[in-house]
Design a protein around this motif. Structure first.
Motif, mmCIF file in Angstrom:
data_model
loop_
_atom_site.group_PDB
_atom_site.id
_atom_site.type_symbol
_atom_site.label_atom_id
_atom_site.label_comp_id
_atom_site.label_asym_id
_atom_site.label_seq_id
_atom_site.Cartn_x
_atom_site.Cartn_y
_atom_site.Cartn_z
ATOM 1 N N ARG A 252 0.827 -1.203 0.000
ATOM 2 C CA ARG A 252 0.000 0.000 0.000
ATOM 3 C C ARG A 252 0.860 1.251 0.000
ATOM 4 O O ARG A 252 0.574 2.227 -0.693
ATOM 5 C CB ARG A 252 -0.922 -0.005 1.215
ATOM 6 N N ARG A 253 1.946 1.248 0.778
ATOM 7 C CA ARG A 253 2.830 2.403 0.801
ATOM 8 C C ARG A 253 3.450 2.670 -0.564
ATOM 9 O O ARG A 253 3.557 3.818 -1.005
ATOM 10 C CB ARG A 253 3.945 2.194 1.839
ATOM 11 N N ARG A 254 3.872 1.596 -1.228
ATOM 12 C CA ARG A 254 4.463 1.758 -2.573
ATOM 13 C C ARG A 254 3.445 2.356 -3.538
ATOM 14 O O ARG A 254 3.769 3.217 -4.347
ATOM 15 C CB ARG A 254 4.956 0.415 -3.109
ATOM 16 N N ALA A 255 2.199 1.892 -3.429
ATOM 17 C CA ALA A 255 1.163 2.387 -4.336
ATOM 18 C C ALA A 255 0.823 3.849 -4.057
ATOM 19 O O ALA A 255 0.535 4.614 -4.980
ATOM 20 C CB ALA A 255 -0.087 1.521 -4.200
#
Length: 259
Positions: A252-255
């Motif tokens: 989620r952080r990467r997205a």
């Protein structure tokens, strides 16, 4: 803003000097199963310990991160930090020292190598690799504001029962139901005035209640410990299912922000 831009004492009454983080990572993590120590397990292709180190170094206050490695693995951990040097802030110093047989001993070994100008100390679980920087900063700012010891914590979602332990496999009887509104689930990093934490490690027995928790040791000195809001993503990776959740958080952080 860099560490050098921050005044030595951010608030009246707070300790002057630099901030360092000690990460005890000498445990084997048997609940995650056989293999490498828990802190060295891969999370999204990167060792969990590197995520934890980066979480501490992300704070603009933290000038030094001390990793307390397994006694027979300090060289391996040092090589790992060198290999991921490109992913860590240049303004932060890193140091690896061999650990002891217990968490308390390992933290003390980390404290022993801190430079004299360090006055605020964080103690962080290597198994909490995803704590957000805002939580880290909140802990530090509370110590700099004058609190001897600070812990991030969350309200409990579940009702808690106090039981009478059984070792023979029979059902354990409930003896009390603590009021949930008064309870908190404690996380890390825990933050301390260095002099207070050092005194605790020099005087609190290495066994018994509080020996595995630095804030508990300070409590046993009769010093106040205060709580700041924790974060759901600062959970401890202990079991295989926690690894799945941690991977989902990183995805989620990467997205969202390319982290």
């Amino acid at each position: 803003m860099t560490v050098e831009d921050i005044p030595a004492s951010a608030s009246p009454g707070g300790p002057a000097g630099r901030t360092a983080a000690v990460i005890p990572a000498a445990g084997r993590g048997i609940r995650l199963g056989p293999g490498a120590p828990k802190a060295l397990r891969a999370l999204n292709g990167t060792p969990m310990l590197i995520h934890a180190v980066r979480a501490m170094a992300a704070s603009r206050y933290v000038a030094l991160v001390v990793v307390v490695a397994p006694s027979d693995g300090a060289g391996e951990v040092k090589a790992m930090l060198d290999a991921y040097e490109h992913a860590l802030p240049e303004r932060t110093e890193f140091l690896v020292v061999p650990g002891g047989d217990t968490r308390q001993e390992s933290v003390k070994l980390g404290l022993d190598v801190l430079p004299d100008d360090v006055r605020v100390v964080l103690v962080h679980d290597a198994a909490r690799p995803l704590v957000p920087v805002d939580t880290v900063d909140s802990v530090i700012e509370a110590v700099r504001g004058g609190a001897p010891a600070v812990v991030p914590a969350l309200p409990l979602a579940d009702t808690v029962k106090q039981v009478e332990p059984r070792t023979d496999g029979t059902p354990e009887p409930v003896v009390a139901t603590p009021e949930r509104a008064l309870l908190r689930a404690v996380q890390t990093p825990q933050g301390f005035d260095r002099a207070v934490l050092t005194h605790a490690h020099e005087t609190v027995p290495a066994a018994g209640e509080g020996a595995t928790d630095c804030a508990g040791m300070v409590e046993r000195l009769g010093k106040p410990v205060v709580v700041v809001p924790g974060h759901e993503e600062a959970f401890k990776v202990t079991r295989p299912l926690d690894l799945v959740l941690a991977e989902a958080v990183l995805a989620r952080r990467r997205a969202n922000d390319g982290f």
